[in-house]
Design a protein around this motif. Sequence first.
Motif, PDB file in Angstrom:
ATOM      1  N   LYS A 164      -3.332  12.145  -3.683  1.00 45.24           N
ATOM      2  CA  LYS A 164      -4.689  11.765  -4.068  1.00 45.24           C
ATOM      3  C   LYS A 164      -5.294  10.718  -3.138  1.00 45.24           C
ATOM      4  N   HIS A 179       2.887   4.432 -11.074  1.00 44.98           N
ATOM      5  CA  HIS A 179       3.805   4.336  -9.942  1.00 44.98           C
ATOM      6  C   HIS A 179       5.180   3.874 -10.440  1.00 44.98           C
ATOM      7  N   ASN A 230     -11.468   4.160  -5.351  1.00 44.12           N
ATOM      8  CA  ASN A 230     -12.142   3.722  -6.572  1.00 44.12           C
ATOM      9  C   ASN A 230     -12.540   2.249  -6.537  1.00 44.12           C
ATOM     10  N   THR A 231     -12.129   1.557  -5.487  1.00 41.11           N
ATOM     11  CA  THR A 231     -12.457   0.124  -5.370  1.00 41.11           C
ATOM     12  C   THR A 231     -13.108  -0.177  -4.023  1.00 41.11           C
ATOM     13  N   TYR A 243      -3.255   4.104  -2.408  1.00 39.64           N
ATOM     14  CA  TYR A 243      -3.346   3.321  -3.634  1.00 39.64           C
ATOM     15  C   TYR A 243      -2.486   2.076  -3.532  1.00 39.64           C
ATOM     16  N   LEU A 254      -0.831   8.811 -12.633  1.00 39.88           N
ATOM     17  CA  LEU A 254      -1.548   7.565 -12.407  1.00 39.88           C
ATOM     18  C   LEU A 254      -0.658   6.343 -12.610  1.00 39.88           C
ATOM     19  N   SER A 313       0.830  -1.195   0.000  1.00 42.71           N
ATOM     20  CA  SER A 313       0.000   0.000   0.000  1.00 42.71           C
ATOM     21  C   SER A 313       0.869   1.251   0.000  1.00 42.71           C
ATOM     22  N   LYS A 370      -1.479   2.844 -10.751  1.00 40.62           N
ATOM     23  CA  LYS A 370      -1.953   3.203  -9.429  1.00 40.62           C
ATOM     24  C   LYS A 370      -3.446   2.869  -9.355  1.00 40.62           C
ATOM     25  N   THR A 371      -3.786   1.961  -8.457  1.00 42.51           N
ATOM     26  CA  THR A 371      -5.196   1.627  -8.229  1.00 42.51           C
ATOM     27  C   THR A 371      -5.602   2.217  -6.886  1.00 42.51           C
ATOM     28  N   TYR A 372      -6.372   3.292  -6.927  1.00 43.67           N
ATOM     29  CA  TYR A 372      -6.731   3.993  -5.701  1.00 43.67           C
ATOM     30  C   TYR A 372      -7.850   3.262  -4.956  1.00 43.67           C
ATOM     31  N   LEU A 373      -7.668   3.209  -3.637  1.00 40.84           N
ATOM     32  CA  LEU A 373      -8.610   2.500  -2.785  1.00 40.84           C
ATOM     33  C   LEU A 373     -10.014   3.096  -2.889  1.00 40.84           C
ATOM     34  N   ASP A 391      -0.324  -1.682  -9.257  1.00 46.18           N
ATOM     35  CA  ASP A 391      -0.995  -2.767  -9.952  1.00 46.18           C
ATOM     36  C   ASP A 391      -0.261  -3.098 -11.248  1.00 46.18           C
TER      37      ASP A 391
END
Length: 662
Positions: A315, A368, A385-386, A318, A366, A310, A380-383, A321
């Motif tokens: 932002k 990493h 958004n999920t 995230y 977006l 993590s 980057k997969t932001y928390l 991924d």
Amino acid sequence: MSVDKLDMQSPDLVYQNIEKLAESFPNCVTESDTGKAIDFDLLRQELSHAVVEGNKERYRLEWPGKKEAIVTANLPTTKTLRPLLKESVDFDNTENIYIEGDNLEVLKLLQESYLGKIKMIYIDPPYNTGKDFVYKDNFAKDTQEELFESGQKDEYNQRLIVNPETSGRYHSNWLNMMYPRLKLARNLLSANGIVVISIDEKEVHNLRKLCDEIYGEKNFAGEIIWKNSSKNDQDYISTQHEYLVCYVKDKSINKGNWIEKKEGLDEIYKAFDSFKKKHGEDWEAIHQEALAWYKQFSESNPIFSSKHYSWLDEKGVYFPDNISGPNHGQYVYDVIHPITKEVCKAPSSGWRYPESTLKQRIKEKLVHFGKDHSTVPNNKTYLKNTEFQSLTSIRYKDGRVASKNLAKLFGENLFTNPKDPDLLCELFKSFELKENDIILDFFSGSGTTAEAVMKLNFETDSICRFILVQLPEDLNETLRTASGGAKATITRSIQYLKKFNKPTTIAELGKQRIKLCSANYTKKNKPTIGFRVYRLDDSNMQNVHYKPQEYAQANLDLFSDNVKSDRTADDLLAQVMLAWGLPLSLKIERLEITGKEVFRVAQNSLYACFDKGLDETFAKEIAKDKPLRVVFRDNGFKDDTAKVNVKQLLKQLSPETEMKVI
């Protein structure tokens, strides 16, 4: 000190033979009307190399008493529901219902008023542990014989029996109890309705088959496993979970687009915000502390994977991924590391995106990047958004939490193994309960469903309503079969109720729980959360047994002055509403018209007056409001002439009004 008594009779050789056969052929042991028995057709087959002709095989669940259970579900009832105004909270305004009585007969009484109107049914029935009670439904026998058999001789005429595992009809007794209740409950579900049943490992297999038959195998929505303990007190495999079996009324209407918010997100956000405040713009320090914290957090929260590293930026939180393409060599080009200005190591299968798309994502921060160009960049997969996912089949909740919260509410521990209102509330949210949806629980116990509905409304501003049904089971009777901690808890419950001079029943505890916890979910400038209390009782009519379906049709004018002397106008109104198929939650107002008390139900849906001396003047005033229905006592008119004239006046002045008498 107790002494074992001699068994002053010869051995039961048949029983011994059955036990011997059971050791070699356990599949041939079944249940019959007289208890444990041998299925001789199966035994013959086990002892033959060829197919033995017998009863035609079919795929279905059978047990002794099934036909009687079907008949029981279809039998009409002459009972009624009597409102308990003093036991209720804000009776005139609330739309929540609490009913004391045998849930089988209550379900029959609700068939017309709530046909197809219940969005969700949640029940937590007896688990058939061998120590709990089941209902003995036998309406064909007279009252005294029934009471003698059940061992219950209290004012509520209970029909409860202990169902020990040693009983030859152990599973059959439980199935006979559940079948008619589930069958009647299905009628009440709306077209997009949902039924959820809590159960443990002892009967989950039979419950599934039972519901497949009643609700349809195609409408099975899934099982939720509730991991609620860490006990290690069983032989072989220690069971640490329970089941919530889910069905829908019709999958073609309820598509099951159920989602849920991941647990623990608020805790993650809070922790990562503290790291950011602590380290400022030192992202390396933030990442190191976040990594250590998240690893420990994920170990105690299995729904979060410790494999995911993590991170945090401006932002939010995230997870890096995979950015490689699904196909080998999909997009091949160079990506420059923003710090070293060297070409980054590329994924072996090529990039997921075209070069222009990836450059735009880099520009929008977006992507990493690692410390240097020797590592492959990641998405980057932001928390945030999920946060939501499809409703999952596993729940991790410590079963002790609900017990502790209830003990805090009452000031002492009064319940054993209550269901968790937080868990139910989460399910209600996933099922998108809202607006005026009704949730029915006809094994309400401690009243967990009521609290879950209150919590749902409090958190989502919905206005769902509950209907709870609970047999006023005498805690003193329950105490007879209790042991250990359960015995101590029940004893405390009895003492608690005696302090308030209340009947020592589970229903009283349930009502008290709703009153206490309602304060926690009442918002400012909002009315107190109330509930109407009704109690199952014999018909209000003296020496006459009218079936509700007949009572609601053209036979009301057959009644004479047959109202029992101890019944009130409120009692009569409740029975009329049930007979006419009107929900018990409708707004009831009390008016005075020409000196007579009149009940106005849901504006002009029903006008009811049970006073005497009604005349033409009264009829003219009633007709001004154009009610859809009116009902009076048959002997409530001034005289026979007034009765005829009132009927004629209503026909002339309000032709849409339907008039009946009781």
